[in-house]
Enzyme design. Sequence first.
Site, PDB file in Angstrom:
ATOM      1  N   ASN A   1     -10.179  -2.948  -6.711  1.00  0.00           N
ATOM      2  CA  ASN A   1      -9.205  -1.845  -7.762  1.00  0.00           C
ATOM      3  C   ASN A   1     -10.124  -1.510  -8.830  1.00  0.00           C
ATOM      4  O   ASN A   1      -9.607  -0.658  -9.644  1.00  0.00           O
ATOM      5  CB  ASN A   1      -7.779  -2.613  -7.846  1.00  0.00           C
ATOM      6  CG  ASN A   1      -7.047  -2.501  -6.494  1.00  0.00           C
ATOM      7  OD1 ASN A   1      -6.142  -3.290  -6.409  1.00  0.00           O
ATOM      8  ND2 ASN A   1      -7.449  -1.529  -5.445  1.00  0.00           N
TER       9      ASN A   1
ATOM     10  N   TRP B   1       2.852   8.056  -2.356  1.00  0.00           N
ATOM     11  CA  TRP B   1       4.293   8.097  -2.648  1.00  0.00           C
ATOM     12  C   TRP B   1       4.704   8.971  -3.732  1.00  0.00           C
ATOM     13  O   TRP B   1       5.368  10.077  -3.632  1.00  0.00           O
ATOM     14  CB  TRP B   1       5.107   6.722  -2.646  1.00  0.00           C
ATOM     15  CG  TRP B   1       6.633   6.736  -2.705  1.00  0.00           C
ATOM     16  CD1 TRP B   1       7.537   6.892  -1.798  1.00  0.00           C
ATOM     17  CD2 TRP B   1       7.375   6.904  -3.941  1.00  0.00           C
ATOM     18  NE1 TRP B   1       8.867   7.256  -2.461  1.00  0.00           N
ATOM     19  CE2 TRP B   1       8.889   7.062  -3.744  1.00  0.00           C
ATOM     20  CE3 TRP B   1       6.790   7.310  -5.541  1.00  0.00           C
ATOM     21  CZ2 TRP B   1       9.833   7.472  -4.766  1.00  0.00           C
ATOM     22  CZ3 TRP B   1       7.878   7.141  -6.202  1.00  0.00           C
ATOM     23  CH2 TRP B   1       9.341   7.502  -6.150  1.00  0.00           C
TER      24      TRP B   1
ATOM     25  N   ASP C   1       0.769  -1.127   0.132  1.00  0.00           N
ATOM     26  CA  ASP C   1      -0.113  -0.042  -0.058  1.00  0.00           C
ATOM     27  C   ASP C   1       1.001   1.268  -0.036  1.00  0.00           C
ATOM     28  O   ASP C   1       1.913   1.432   0.662  1.00  0.00           O
ATOM     29  CB  ASP C   1      -0.834   0.058   1.442  1.00  0.00           C
ATOM     30  CG  ASP C   1      -2.092   0.927   1.183  1.00  0.00           C
ATOM     31  OD1 ASP C   1      -2.314   1.626   0.139  1.00  0.00           O
ATOM     32  OD2 ASP C   1      -2.692   1.201   2.258  1.00  0.00           O
TER      33      ASP C   1
END
Length: 255
Positions: free
Chosen positions: A80, A37, A32
């Site tokens: 997803n 990021w 995850d």
Amino acid sequence: MTLGGHGVESTPNNMLEQDNINKPSHVAIIMDGNGRWAEQQGQPRKVGHEEGMEAVRRVTRRASERGIDVLTLYAFSTENWKRPPQEVHFLMQLPIRFFDTFVPELQEKNVKVNMIGFEDKVPTSTKKAISKAMEQTKDNTGMILNFAFNYGGRAEILEATKELCKKVASNELSVDDIDERLFEEHLMTHSIGDYQDVDLLIRSSGEQRLSNFLLWQNAYSEFYFSELLWPEFNGDVLDEALLSYKNRQRRYGAL
């Protein structure tokens, strides 16, 4: 449950190398934080997914070196598909690129590729890349690198239940025949044999939830949560989690 920090460089790796006492056989990771990021770096989300792929390489190498029997990675969930179409398309291409460049090293390290999940909706080119990697590594006898792709724990349990119901309806077995062992034979993880149960579950990014991942198999797993985002993961972070596991005492409901 342990909350991992950033002090990974000080992990006493020699303690892991001394013996195999209390070593997890099956390590599962919820990868995850790729998007977060990338946002922190001022980059598009796809850059985060690319860096996440590099983290997969680093962690796979170290897990193999540590003698882990199965490493299961949550690569794409049944939920997803709700993401933007362009991101889903990019994620579907990642296995093609990953296996095209990483299989030679997996062969060298005697790592066997496995996949669990639902094939429906997965593009043909992606399925071909996955099948090719599994075929190329099928004779390897080292660590099993098990990708959960288009996978959902609830759907897996429902499908296993339906299969057992069909067998009861056709008189192949009776309701009284159904026990944990038989039920597990109908789960997707039956392909990894005796290692179906997860020993250590790791999740990156500081989130502390299962996210529909291996719900049956995680019944008695140890949890390790790290604040690090997945692209920041490396072998030292894995060692930190393994050391935490090594120092725990699992009771399975007993004293």
